[in-house]
Design an enzyme around this catalytic site. Structure first.
Site: not given
Ligand code: GLC
Length: 569
Positions: A196, A265
């Protein structure tokens, strides 16, 4: 197939767990529901699942604010159920990657609760603390990026909302704690991670203020009002300038290398795919991430042959230039973006365009990622009742419009309904029955089910109809599995006479495929000349074709046709 890795030959399917299938009848999707639908996914023909966060969360950002990285959210089930899900998926030869949120935790995570409690606790330095807001930085979700905590008489930094404090990744203890999390799920057998928002992990060390003469709400509003090309250009520039000191800062490549070493790993080629378009995060091609998404294609307003061609040229050249050749990864939708059917439609030929775009995803070189519901043609649902919004960034924006910018509430509701990600996260439509078969009858689902589930946009009705979008996806997926050149073939764009259609070859030593995608409502004579080949044998078309085999020079494509043909000498 050749020596490609599993993640190069796979088609991925993103499941947003809250919205996929409600196995216990509480209006919220869960693991039990997902397990019940694994046969559907196997039958659809996908190879891997990307599961959006399934961890405990106060749900300010629906799972992207995690309060415990090694448990399962109670509303989704238990760790035992997760293990069953993983086992059952693997039993069907479906791999599973999880969402890994590195930049921030929830403000309810024990790490943050401890960190905010005093200036001298063991985790005092696990987040980004300052005595006074050092600049005008904004959070991309809810205004000021610095939030005050009386216990410390200090402020913490959050790129996302204030319930999502940024971790201090300069602190080696943070890294170790997070690498333990990474190992926890790999030990259970998951096949990798979608990372993310990696570009938000580090901040400009000089804390340079941005120079945009607006705050977040003001800029959002200006973006909605921008009309002329100059205004649109200006707001585009403002968006970049507002966040440029908070994104893609030094340190990331070393961090990605460390993470890759953790992944290495493990056996079985576990995967790292970043929510980022920057090919630089693939390092030398084997020392950082395996994949980054081709977001430039997802971000365009409408897909045209010229755009695809340019996009492919740029991306493939950069991937090819890595010391170890990089692999592409294409997608047109996810939980943060308007649904494909709505986003790329022109309101007249939406159904045809959706079919072309699906064919595009399955025929371009690279790993495709699908978003749940795209295979049945789910569309955005604009929620105009602000009390039904669940996306915090939208309720925050609604309040800012009404209270700060004094916008009429009805207009504010519409704007919030359009900007929110709720519109593309509504429950999966399984049947034409109550709640679209997502949940039992008489239950209020967490987001409303799109009413078009009753007009045929649902998995059960479409399964029965050979001409449905669902069966079209299945046909394409089956063809992809049985046609090596679609997966491993080299890509060569062909010169064509008009910008209305797009044609390219996919070639291996054994096979040459011609793909033609006609993004117009006109029939076109192709007058193709591909040296060494005389005829084209149709493998797939979105229309009925009268002849299975034709001379290349006589080939035509119908309006909005997607054609895949094997060339013969
Ligand atoms: C990313 C995710 C989104 C989220 C953001 C914060 O962009 O795809 O849905 O709100 O990160 O974690």
């Amino acid at each position: 197939m050749s020596d490609l890795k599993w993640w190069q030959t796979s088609v991925f399917y993103q499941i947003y767990p809250r919205s996929f299938a409600d196995g216990n009848g509480d209006g919220i999707g869960d693991l039990k529901g997902i397990i019940q639908k694994l046969d559907y996914l196997a039958d659809l023909g996908i190879d891997a699942i990307w599961l959006s966060p399934h961890f405990p969360s106060p749900n300010w950002d629906w799972g992207y604010d995690i309060s415990d990285y090694t448990k399962v959210a109670p509303e989704y089930g238990t760790l035992e159920e997760f293990k069953t899900f993983l086992h059952e998926a693997h039993a069907r030869h479906i791999r599973v990657i999880l969402d890994l949120v590195l930049n921030h935790t929830s403000d309810q995570h024990p790490w943050f609760i401890e960190s905010e409690s005093s200036r001298d606790n063991a985790k005092a330095d696990w987040y980004v603390w300052v005595d006074k807001p050092p600049n005008n930085w904004q959070s991309c979700f809810d205004g000021d990026a610095w939030t005050y905590v009386p216990e410390r008489d200090q402020y913490y930094y959050h790129y996302f909302m204030k319930q999502q404090p940024d971790l201090n990744w300069h602190n080696p203890e943070v890294k170790q704690a997070m690498w333990d999390v990474v190992r926890f799920w790999l030990d259970l057998g998951v096949d990798g991670y979608r990372l993310d928002a990696i570009s938000t992990i580090f901040e400009d060390p000089n804390l340079t203020p941005h120079e945009v003469p607006l705050n977040l709400a003001g800029l959002r509003r200006l973006s909605e009002l921008a009309q002329s090309p100059e205004e649109i250009r200006q707001v585009g520039e403002y968006w970049v300038d507002m966040f440029k000191y908070q994104l893609a800062q030094p340190g990331l490549h070393d961090l990605m290398k460390e993470l890759r070493a953790v992944i290495n790993e493990y056996d079985g080629d576990r995967l790292l795919v970043a929510e980022d378009e920057d090919i630089a995060y693939m390092g030398n091609g084997e020392d950082e991430l395996h994949l980054v998404f081709n977001f430039p294609l997802l971000k365009v307003g409408s897909i045209t042959p010229a755009l695809i061609q340019l996009n492919q040229k740029e991306r493939l050249e950069r991937l090819d230039a890595l010391p170890k050749r990089g692999w592409p990864c294409n997608t047109l939708g996810n939980h943060d973006n308007s649904r494909i059917h709505t986003h790329f439609g022109d309101k007249i030929y939406d159904a045809q365009i959706a079919r072309l775009n699906a064919a595009l995803m399955f025929t371009l070189r690279g790993t495709p990622f699908l978003y749940y519901g795209e295979e049945i043609g789910m569309t955005d649902l604009i929620i105009t009742d602000p009390t039904r919004l669940r996306d915090t960034m939208a309720t925050w924006y609604y309040d800012a419009l009404v209270n700060d910018l004094k916008i009429d509430p009805a207009e504010a509701a519409l704007r919030a309904g359009e900007m929110t990600r709720d519109k593309n996260r509504t429950p999966m439509q399984w049947t034409s029955g109550p709640n679209g078969g997502f949940s039992s009858e008489n239950i209020e689902t967490w987001l409303p089910v799109h009413p078009n589930h009753a007009q045929g946009i649902n998995a059960r009705d479409e399964a029965k109809n050979p001409a449905s979008l669902l069966n079209y996806y299945k046909r394409l997926l089956r063809l992809r599995r049985s046609t090596p050149a679609l997966v491993e073939g080299e890509y060569t764009a062909l010169e064509v006479a008009t910008g209305e259609y797009f044609a390219f070859l996919r070639t291996t030593n054994m096979q040459t495929l011609l793909v033609v995608l006609n993004y117009s409502n006109q029939r076109h004579s192709l007058e193709m000349a591909v040296s060494g080949f005389k005829t084209a044998r149709t493998l797939f078309s979105s229309l009925e074709r009268s002849k299975a085999e034709e001379r290349l020079t006589n080939l035509t494509v119908g309006p909005f046709e997607a054609l895949i043909a094997e060339l013969q000498a």
